[in-house]
Design an enzyme around this catalytic site. Structure first.
Site, mmCIF file in Angstrom:
data_model
loop_
_atom_site.group_PDB
_atom_site.id
_atom_site.type_symbol
_atom_site.label_atom_id
_atom_site.label_comp_id
_atom_site.label_asym_id
_atom_site.label_seq_id
_atom_site.Cartn_x
_atom_site.Cartn_y
_atom_site.Cartn_z
ATOM 1 N NE ARG A 1 21.380 46.613 58.720
ATOM 2 C CZ ARG A 1 22.032 46.503 59.783
ATOM 3 N NH1 ARG A 1 22.797 47.043 60.273
ATOM 4 N NH2 ARG A 1 20.988 45.468 60.693
ATOM 5 C CE LYS B 1 19.264 46.220 35.846
ATOM 6 N NZ LYS B 1 18.470 45.732 34.715
ATOM 7 C CD GLU C 1 25.155 43.215 25.806
ATOM 8 O OE1 GLU C 1 24.421 44.374 25.382
ATOM 9 O OE2 GLU C 1 24.922 42.349 26.209
ATOM 10 C CE LYS D 1 24.171 49.321 31.944
ATOM 11 N NZ LYS D 1 24.646 47.929 31.996
ATOM 12 C CD GLU E 1 15.562 47.451 34.766
ATOM 13 O OE1 GLU E 1 14.344 46.864 34.581
ATOM 14 O OE2 GLU E 1 16.591 47.086 34.642
ATOM 15 N NE ARG F 1 19.635 49.867 34.085
ATOM 16 C CZ ARG F 1 20.786 49.852 35.273
ATOM 17 N NH1 ARG F 1 20.474 50.881 35.997
ATOM 18 N NH2 ARG F 1 21.636 49.030 34.968
ATOM 19 C CG ASN G 1 15.856 43.722 27.721
ATOM 20 O OD1 ASN G 1 16.837 43.204 28.176
ATOM 21 N ND2 ASN G 1 14.706 43.035 28.020
ATOM 22 C CG HIS H 1 19.581 41.906 26.066
ATOM 23 N ND1 HIS H 1 20.237 42.553 25.032
ATOM 24 C CD2 HIS H 1 20.770 41.789 26.999
ATOM 25 C CE1 HIS H 1 21.411 42.735 25.292
ATOM 26 N NE2 HIS H 1 21.987 42.546 26.565
ATOM 27 C CG HIS I 1 17.670 37.396 28.555
ATOM 28 N ND1 HIS I 1 17.188 38.405 28.856
ATOM 29 C CD2 HIS I 1 18.721 37.473 28.738
ATOM 30 C CE1 HIS I 1 18.060 39.321 29.423
ATOM 31 N NE2 HIS I 1 19.404 38.775 29.237
ATOM 32 C CG HIS J 1 24.713 37.884 27.692
ATOM 33 N ND1 HIS J 1 23.537 37.614 27.599
ATOM 34 C CD2 HIS J 1 24.948 39.163 27.343
ATOM 35 C CE1 HIS J 1 22.777 38.731 27.772
ATOM 36 N NE2 HIS J 1 23.739 39.512 27.727
HETATM 37 N N1 LIG Z 1 25.162 43.902 36.223
HETATM 38 C C1 LIG Z 1 24.768 43.968 35.166
HETATM 39 O O1 LIG Z 1 24.413 45.141 34.628
HETATM 40 C C2 LIG Z 1 25.179 43.235 34.037
HETATM 41 C C3 LIG Z 1 25.018 43.103 32.530
HETATM 42 C C4 LIG Z 1 25.292 42.310 31.463
HETATM 43 C C5 LIG Z 1 25.645 41.336 32.169
HETATM 44 N N2 LIG Z 1 25.764 40.794 33.352
HETATM 45 C C6 LIG Z 1 26.433 39.352 34.044
HETATM 46 O O2 LIG Z 1 27.724 39.221 33.358
HETATM 47 C C7 LIG Z 1 27.963 37.974 33.155
HETATM 48 C C8 LIG Z 1 28.644 37.729 32.054
HETATM 49 O O3 LIG Z 1 30.016 38.553 31.932
HETATM 50 P P1 LIG Z 1 31.175 38.208 31.377
HETATM 51 O O4 LIG Z 1 30.770 38.026 29.786
HETATM 52 O O5 LIG Z 1 32.126 39.187 31.465
HETATM 53 O O6 LIG Z 1 31.675 36.547 31.858
HETATM 54 P P2 LIG Z 1 32.743 35.956 32.835
HETATM 55 O O7 LIG Z 1 32.688 37.207 33.910
HETATM 56 O O8 LIG Z 1 32.220 34.890 33.052
HETATM 57 O O9 LIG Z 1 34.132 36.130 32.018
HETATM 58 C C9 LIG Z 1 33.893 35.407 30.765
HETATM 59 C C10 LIG Z 1 35.219 34.535 30.906
HETATM 60 O O10 LIG Z 1 36.467 35.131 30.710
HETATM 61 C C11 LIG Z 1 37.318 34.992 31.699
HETATM 62 N N3 LIG Z 1 37.978 36.179 31.897
HETATM 63 C C12 LIG Z 1 38.020 37.355 32.330
HETATM 64 N N4 LIG Z 1 38.718 38.349 32.218
HETATM 65 C C13 LIG Z 1 39.698 37.621 31.539
HETATM 66 C C14 LIG Z 1 41.230 38.111 31.082
HETATM 67 N N5 LIG Z 1 41.196 39.474 31.022
HETATM 68 N N6 LIG Z 1 41.663 37.357 30.573
HETATM 69 C C15 LIG Z 1 41.391 36.122 30.325
HETATM 70 N N7 LIG Z 1 40.291 35.478 30.744
HETATM 71 C C16 LIG Z 1 39.189 36.199 31.414
HETATM 72 C C17 LIG Z 1 36.469 34.483 32.785
HETATM 73 O O11 LIG Z 1 37.387 33.538 33.740
HETATM 74 C C18 LIG Z 1 35.217 33.877 32.349
HETATM 75 O O12 LIG Z 1 35.938 32.383 31.701
HETATM 76 C C19 LIG Z 1 26.740 37.268 33.523
HETATM 77 O O13 LIG Z 1 26.784 36.639 34.670
HETATM 78 C C20 LIG Z 1 25.655 38.388 33.303
HETATM 79 O O14 LIG Z 1 24.388 38.018 34.033
HETATM 80 C C21 LIG Z 1 25.472 41.791 34.302
#
Ligand SMILES: NC(=O)c1ccc[n+]([C@@H]2O[C@H](COP(=O)([O-])OP(=O)(O)OC[C@H]3O[C@@H](n4cnc5c(N)ncnc54)[C@H](O)[C@@H]3O)[C@@H](O)[C@H]2O)c1
Length: 363
Positions: A122, A144, A186, A228, A238, A243, A247, A250, A254, A267
């Site tokens: 939990r 999130k 972003e 942020k 939200e 918040r 978006n 987005h 999306h 993304h």
């Molecule tokens: N929680 C939130 O508020 C929120 C907000 C925006 C996006 N997200 C989520 O975040 C995710 C996308 O995140 P992302 O763009 O970081 O993608 P990711 O975590 O997939 O990383 C992108 C790529 O970079 C590689 N990588 C990571 N760090 C590295 C480093 N230092 N050196 C070399 N390679 C590295 C990873 O293996 C991957 O192939 C999505 O799932 C999205 O839904 C969440």
């Protein structure tokens, strides 16, 4: 040099430490902050295992027992399978309520490990070490967490705030260029929605940022986290609608990602095209000027981001994908549109013909 951004939440405020080459110092601060920390469950992207080793070494030197769990890179790891594998691993590793989950990786790892931390027994304590630009400026701030279902992204999750976020910009050194530039989208978003000064900084330092000049990178990471954090503090779950401004770009983005099966664009790239569409729409509705739209377009291009949709997806198809967006309420599409650089408004009931025209401008 190191700076701190406080995320001010009623019950669970926490610091984001930002520095260059400061990871060991940041972990020492985390150790001081988290009482009775004897066991760490590291959940790390397999592509950053040298960083995970560095973290394990720093924590072990404090007398913390460390278990390292590697997770395959990529979005497909945000799955029920990985979640249950990690729960089982934590049981085997004798993780208890005092254990601390440490997420090391991009947004995928942050979301997955955050949900593991929020659900195991939990909820156990949680530290984030983001290693992509997107994770540093966006996903590691705001609490999130969650995973995908085969039919829908980010469908199962929870709000679970970390106890601390350690951002060391040197971890970006190994990040591929395309991933890095995608994260800059972003940052442009924060400039357009909230902060003209940040937007101007991006204009003045675009080339240094593309080349990852440490001072410029540290500045935009800190400013993005501040912006942020302020939005999240004002609307953690939200509920007030504030918040939603995060978006911007987005809903279009999306839809572009969904209609290209999440394979064509990263993304941030889809968000850059989405911001261009939202910007065109705002101009068509006379909310902001053509001059401001051009400044956004030029900046995105200088940062190596796309502003037009190359795929032959029909406008109708994109519109129907937008209707399915999670942020659509009772079939009403709310769009975030700029009224000037540094300010946006939520608009609903926009004529479909206007949205279609904005999409068509970006082909
Ligand atoms: N929680 C939130 O508020 C929120 C907000 C925006 C996006 N997200 C989520 O975040 C995710 C996308 O995140 P992302 O763009 O970081 O993608 P990711 O975590 O997939 O990383 C992108 C790529 O970079 C590689 N990588 C990571 N760090 C590295 C480093 N230092 N050196 C070399 N390679 C590295 C990873 O293996 C991957 O192939 C999505 O799932 C999205 O839904 C969440």
């Amino acid at each position: 040099m190191q700076s701190t951004v406080e995320v001010k939440l009623s019950e669970r405020s926490y610091p984001i430490w930002i520095g260059t080459g400061m990871l060991a110092e940041q972990l020492a601060l985390a150790y001081e902050r988290i009482p009775n920390w004897k066991h760490a469950v590291l959940i790390a992207d397999q592509s950053v295992s040298p960083i995970a080793d560095q973290v394990a070494e720093a924590l072990t030197s404090k007398g913390i027992r460390c278990d390292v769990n590697g997770v395959p890179s990529g979005e497909s790891s945000k799955s029920v399978d990985q979640l249950s594998r990690l729960w089982d691993a934590m049981l085997d590793q004798r993780a208890d309520r005092k254990s601390v989950v440490v997420a090391i990786g991009g947004g995928v790892i942050g979301d997955l490990a955050g949900f593991v931390a929020g659900s195991y027994m939990r909820g156990v304590r949680f530290v984030q070490i983001p290693t992509t630009l997107l994770a540093m400026v966006d996903s590691s701030v705001g609490g999130k967490t969650g995973i995908n279902l085969p039919k829908s992204k980010n469908m199962v999750g929870a709000f679970w705030q970390p106890h601390a976020v350690c951002i060391d910009t040197t971890t970006l050194q190994s990040l591929p260029d395309r991933e890095y530039l995608s994260g800059l989208a972003e940052v442009v978003k924060y400039g357009v929605i909230l902060d003209l000064e940040l937007f101007e900084y991006l204009e003045a330092h675009a080339e240094s940022l593309v080349q990852r000049a440490p001072t410029a990178v540290e500045y935009i990471v800190r400013r993005s986290c501040e912006l942020k954090a302020a939005v999240v503090a004002a609307d953690e779950r939200e509920t007030t609608g504030l918040r939603a401004i995060l978006n911007y770009g987005h809903t279009f983005g999306h839809a572009i990602e969904a209609r290209t099966s999440y394979g064509r664009y990263l993304h941030g790239e889809a968000v850059a095209i989405g911001m261009s569409m939202a910007g065109e729409l705002a101009k068509d509705l006379s909310l902001w000027s053509n001059k401001e739209l051009i400044r956004q377009t030029v900046l995105l291009k200088r940062l190596g981001l796309p502003v037009t949709l190359k795929e032959s997806i029909s406008t109708e198809d994109l519109l129907s994908a937008m209707q399915l967006d999670k942020k659509t309420e009772n079939g009403v599409l709310n769009l975030i549109l700029p009224t000037c650089l540094g300010h946006v408004e939520v608009r609903s009931n926009i004529a479909q013909s206007a949205v279609s025209a904005a999409i068509d401008h970006c082909r």
